[in-house]
Design a protein around this motif. Structure first.
Motif, PDB file in Angstrom:
ATOM      1  N   ILE A  22      76.310  37.882  53.067  1.00  4.70           N
ATOM      2  CA  ILE A  22      74.972  37.296  53.094  1.00  4.70           C
ATOM      3  C   ILE A  22      74.921  36.190  52.057  1.00  4.70           C
ATOM      4  O   ILE A  22      75.289  36.383  50.898  1.00  4.70           O
ATOM      5  N   ILE A  23      74.483  35.034  52.499  1.00  7.06           N
ATOM      6  CA  ILE A  23      74.391  33.884  51.611  1.00  7.06           C
ATOM      7  C   ILE A  23      72.926  33.624  51.340  1.00  7.06           C
ATOM      8  O   ILE A  23      72.143  33.403  52.265  1.00  7.06           O
ATOM      9  N   LYS A  24      72.541  33.691  50.075  1.00  6.94           N
ATOM     10  CA  LYS A  24      71.147  33.482  49.705  1.00  6.94           C
ATOM     11  C   LYS A  24      70.946  32.017  49.337  1.00  6.94           C
ATOM     12  O   LYS A  24      71.653  31.479  48.492  1.00  6.94           O
ATOM     13  N   LEU A  25      69.995  31.377  50.008  1.00  5.93           N
ATOM     14  CA  LEU A  25      69.686  29.980  49.733  1.00  5.93           C
ATOM     15  C   LEU A  25      68.506  29.917  48.779  1.00  5.93           C
ATOM     16  O   LEU A  25      67.458  30.499  49.043  1.00  5.93           O
ATOM     17  N   SER A  42      71.333  12.872  44.439  1.00  6.55           N
ATOM     18  CA  SER A  42      70.769  14.191  44.736  1.00  6.55           C
ATOM     19  C   SER A  42      70.877  14.496  46.225  1.00  6.55           C
ATOM     20  O   SER A  42      71.192  15.616  46.610  1.00  6.55           O
ATOM     21  N   ILE A  43      70.597  13.498  47.040  1.00  2.06           N
ATOM     22  CA  ILE A  43      70.702  13.689  48.493  1.00  2.06           C
ATOM     23  C   ILE A  43      72.149  13.947  48.874  1.00  2.06           C
ATOM     24  O   ILE A  43      72.431  14.830  49.687  1.00  2.06           O
ATOM     25  N   GLU A  44      73.074  13.215  48.286  1.00  4.25           N
ATOM     26  CA  GLU A  44      74.497  13.413  48.561  1.00  4.25           C
ATOM     27  C   GLU A  44      74.936  14.821  48.144  1.00  4.25           C
ATOM     28  O   GLU A  44      75.661  15.489  48.871  1.00  4.25           O
ATOM     29  N   GLN A  45      74.474  15.269  46.984  1.00  7.28           N
ATOM     30  CA  GLN A  45      74.818  16.612  46.522  1.00  7.28           C
ATOM     31  C   GLN A  45      74.220  17.677  47.440  1.00  7.28           C
ATOM     32  O   GLN A  45      74.884  18.668  47.771  1.00  7.28           O
ATOM     33  N   ALA A  46      72.980  17.475  47.866  1.00  6.20           N
ATOM     34  CA  ALA A  46      72.339  18.427  48.784  1.00  6.20           C
ATOM     35  C   ALA A  46      73.070  18.463  50.110  1.00  6.20           C
ATOM     36  O   ALA A  46      73.264  19.538  50.694  1.00  6.20           O
ATOM     37  N   THR A  47      73.504  17.305  50.572  1.00  5.07           N
ATOM     38  CA  THR A  47      74.255  17.238  51.826  1.00  5.07           C
ATOM     39  C   THR A  47      75.572  17.992  51.687  1.00  5.07           C
ATOM     40  O   THR A  47      75.960  18.743  52.591  1.00  5.07           O
ATOM     41  N   GLN A  48      76.242  17.811  50.585  1.00  2.00           N
ATOM     42  CA  GLN A  48      77.511  18.508  50.359  1.00  2.00           C
ATOM     43  C   GLN A  48      77.299  20.018  50.321  1.00  2.00           C
ATOM     44  O   GLN A  48      78.080  20.771  50.896  1.00  2.00           O
ATOM     45  N   ARG A  49      76.226  20.463  49.654  1.00  2.38           N
ATOM     46  CA  ARG A  49      75.923  21.900  49.620  1.00  2.38           C
ATOM     47  C   ARG A  49      75.636  22.422  51.025  1.00  2.38           C
ATOM     48  O   ARG A  49      76.054  23.519  51.389  1.00  2.38           O
ATOM     49  N   GLU A  91      78.895  22.843  52.941  1.00  3.78           N
ATOM     50  CA  GLU A  91      79.606  24.036  52.493  1.00  3.78           C
ATOM     51  C   GLU A  91      78.932  25.307  53.014  1.00  3.78           C
ATOM     52  O   GLU A  91      79.615  26.242  53.450  1.00  3.78           O
ATOM     53  N   THR A  92      77.608  25.338  53.005  1.00  4.05           N
ATOM     54  CA  THR A  92      76.875  26.506  53.484  1.00  4.05           C
ATOM     55  C   THR A  92      77.081  26.716  54.974  1.00  4.05           C
ATOM     56  O   THR A  92      77.316  27.841  55.424  1.00  4.05           O
ATOM     57  N   VAL A  93      77.023  25.645  55.753  1.00  8.12           N
ATOM     58  CA  VAL A  93      77.237  25.761  57.198  1.00  8.12           C
ATOM     59  C   VAL A  93      78.646  26.267  57.478  1.00  8.12           C
ATOM     60  O   VAL A  93      78.846  27.148  58.328  1.00  8.12           O
TER      61      VAL A  93
END
Length: 102
Positions: free
Chosen positions: A4-7, A29-36, A39-41
């Protein structure tokens, strides 16, 4: 069974109408959020694939052939849905399959 991955919620992004340094920071920040997100997907797809394989093993172990066949048909629909989700994620650049990494 699965991981289980908690966001965690993030602070909302500020408006892009600030100083140039602030706009560059927003872009980072947008680039970092996109990278996260990427990784989550990828992690979610791996978790789904692992669970999917485990479900198949459990279905194969059911002694009742009618029940097993019914569940196998449901499993086939899940297989198609997972394949479609992976294709969509790959098409927008959010994930790679193990085949593509090789």
């Amino acid at each position: 069974m699965g991981k289980i991955i908690k966001l965690q919620p993030r602070d909302p992004f500020t408006s892009g109408h600030g100083k140039p340094d602030e706009r560059a920071s927003d872009a980072d920040s947008i680039e970092q959020a996109t990278q996260r997100l990427i990784e989550t997907v990828a992690q979610l797809i791996q978790t789904l694939e692992t669970s999917h394989r485990r479900i198949r093993v459990l279905i194969d172990s059911i002694p009742d052939p009618e029940a097993s066949a019914r569940l196998a048909r449901d499993h086939a629909m899940l297989s198609a849905a997972l394949r479609d989700a992976k294709e969509k994620a790959i098409s927008i650049g959010l994930a790679e399959t193990d085949d593509e990494k090789s």
